[in-house]
Design a protein around this motif. Structure first.
Motif, PDB file in Angstrom:
ATOM      1  N   CYS A 158     -10.496   4.024  -3.040  1.00  0.00           N
ATOM      2  CA  CYS A 158     -11.672   4.813  -3.425  1.00  0.00           C
ATOM      3  C   CYS A 158     -11.563   5.436  -4.802  1.00  0.00           C
ATOM      4  O   CYS A 158     -12.502   6.084  -5.259  1.00  0.00           O
ATOM      5  CB  CYS A 158     -11.927   5.903  -2.388  1.00  0.00           C
ATOM      6  SG  CYS A 158     -10.611   7.167  -2.315  1.00  0.00           S
ATOM      7  N   ARG A 159     -10.417   5.302  -5.487  1.00  0.00           N
ATOM      8  CA  ARG A 159     -10.178   5.814  -6.841  1.00  0.00           C
ATOM      9  C   ARG A 159     -10.109   7.342  -6.890  1.00  0.00           C
ATOM     10  O   ARG A 159     -10.301   7.940  -7.946  1.00  0.00           O
ATOM     11  CB  ARG A 159     -11.228   5.312  -7.834  1.00  0.00           C
ATOM     12  CG  ARG A 159     -11.479   3.812  -7.810  1.00  0.00           C
ATOM     13  CD  ARG A 159     -10.208   3.016  -7.962  1.00  0.00           C
ATOM     14  NE  ARG A 159      -9.590   3.204  -9.274  1.00  0.00           N
ATOM     15  CZ  ARG A 159      -8.335   2.836  -9.561  1.00  0.00           C
ATOM     16  NH1 ARG A 159      -7.577   2.281  -8.627  1.00  0.00           N
ATOM     17  NH2 ARG A 159      -7.863   3.027 -10.767  1.00  0.00           N
ATOM     18  N   LYS A 160      -9.793   7.981  -5.794  1.00  0.00           N
ATOM     19  CA  LYS A 160      -9.612   9.431  -5.777  1.00  0.00           C
ATOM     20  C   LYS A 160      -8.251   9.787  -6.356  1.00  0.00           C
ATOM     21  O   LYS A 160      -7.278   9.068  -6.152  1.00  0.00           O
ATOM     22  CB  LYS A 160      -9.734   9.950  -4.348  1.00  0.00           C
ATOM     23  CG  LYS A 160      -9.488  11.446  -4.189  1.00  0.00           C
ATOM     24  CD  LYS A 160      -9.777  11.933  -2.778  1.00  0.00           C
ATOM     25  CE  LYS A 160      -8.763  11.420  -1.782  1.00  0.00           C
ATOM     26  NZ  LYS A 160      -8.942  12.012  -0.431  1.00  0.00           N
ATOM     27  N   CYS A 181      -8.251   5.803   3.142  1.00  0.00           N
ATOM     28  CA  CYS A 181      -8.336   4.375   2.827  1.00  0.00           C
ATOM     29  C   CYS A 181      -7.242   3.585   3.524  1.00  0.00           C
ATOM     30  O   CYS A 181      -7.486   2.477   4.045  1.00  0.00           O
ATOM     31  CB  CYS A 181      -8.255   4.167   1.307  1.00  0.00           C
ATOM     32  SG  CYS A 181      -9.758   4.662   0.417  1.00  0.00           S
ATOM     33  N   CYS A 190      -6.156   6.512  -5.942  1.00  0.00           N
ATOM     34  CA  CYS A 190      -6.170   5.660  -4.754  1.00  0.00           C
ATOM     35  C   CYS A 190      -6.675   4.277  -5.147  1.00  0.00           C
ATOM     36  O   CYS A 190      -7.689   4.140  -5.838  1.00  0.00           O
ATOM     37  CB  CYS A 190      -7.079   6.280  -3.690  1.00  0.00           C
ATOM     38  SG  CYS A 190      -7.385   5.204  -2.270  1.00  0.00           S
TER      39      CYS A 190
END
Length: 284
Positions: free
Chosen positions: A192-194, A213, A189
């Motif tokens: 959020c870097r998920k 997000c 993402c």
């Protein structure tokens, strides 16, 4: 009764001038020895008498003439053999019956020769080669494709894609986004870097976002419930002027009847069906 030094230990018959057999340093006449000590043949079940060759293997005994391959009946005396389920087999019969067949050349992989195994199939070591460079793969890492098996350097040279994020080669688990390849662990993402490889996601300006997000940053809000409108999984929504509604939220503000596909009237921020809106000063 004691026996003379050269009498049969069993029947006491004198052994002078006669054939005899020593066992544990004691002499026996042939008849007594055979009766008391001879072994029995695994094949014919007959006694292996003292004047016959007794062939012994793993606690079992055979006459010389009975020590044969159980499949082709060839004598195994002084020849290589194997046992399978207590059967004696010559090397050739064992290979034909029990040995693996090479997946490439279809020939028998002879006992004692090195074989390679991969995904339930077997190869001669010299047959298990890279499809591109034709060099034996052996125990080196490999990558399989429908066209064959490849050593890692050849696979990277011929087929590999490079991740749009980290620019490293992708050997497995590729994800495509914007017609570009990504490692699963690199497809994150933008907010959020998920990891998104097993998540629903939305894109904005060619960047992927998880739903949380995207909803927080970009999604329009329903004028009725104020929740995000994403349009995921074919969900329908209604737009009017600068406002939006979920289709299930597009209802008369007075009687709550659905207005989807129906005429409606508006007053300020409210929407009404024609019946409830009659006599009300409207915006349309």
């Amino acid at each position: 009764m004691t026996t003379a030094p050269f009498d049969c230990q069993y029947c006491t018959t004198s052994l002078l001038g006669k054939k005899y057999v020593l066992k544990d340093d004691n002499p026996y006449c042939v008849s007594c020895y055979d009766r008391a000590f001879c072994n029995f043949c695994e094949e014919c079940k007959g006694a292996i008498e003292s004047d016959s060759m007794d062939l012994f293997y793993k606690g079992r005994h055979w006459h010389k003439g009975c020590f044969n391959c159980t499949k082709c009946n060839q004598s195994l005396v002084e020849k290589p053999f194997v046992t399978k389920y207590e059967r004696l087999l010559c090397s050739e019969c064992y290979s034909n019956e029990c040995s693996s067949k090479c997946f490439h050349c279809k020939k028998t992989i002879m006992p004692g020769s090195r074989k390679m195994e991969f995904k339930g199939n077997y190869w001669h070591e010299t047959c298990f080669v890279c499809e591109h460079c034709r060099q034996p793969i052996g125990t080196k890492p490999l990558i399989s494709k429908e066209s064959g098996y490849y050593c890692v350097p050849c696979f990277q040279k011929e087929f590999a894609h490079y991740c749009s994020f980290c620019k490293k080669v992708i050997t497995s688990g590729e994800i495509t986004f914007r017609d570009e390849p990504w490692h699963k662990e690199c497809f994150l993402c933008s907010g959020c870097r998920k990891e998104l490889c097993e998540e629903e996601f939305m894109s904005k300006d060619d960047y992927p976002f998880c739903l949380d997000c995207y909803n927080h940053l970009y999604a329009k809000r329903c004028s009725a419930c104020t929740k995000p409108i994403t349009g995921l999984r074919g969900a329908k929504f209604i737009c009017f002027q600068d406002r939006q509604w979920h289709s299930e939220c597009f209802n008369c503000g007075k009687c709550s009847v659905s207005l989807v596909g129906e005429g409606f009237l508006t007053q300020n921020e409210e929407i009404f069906c024609r019946k409830c809106g009659s006599g009300v000063k409207t915006d349309i």
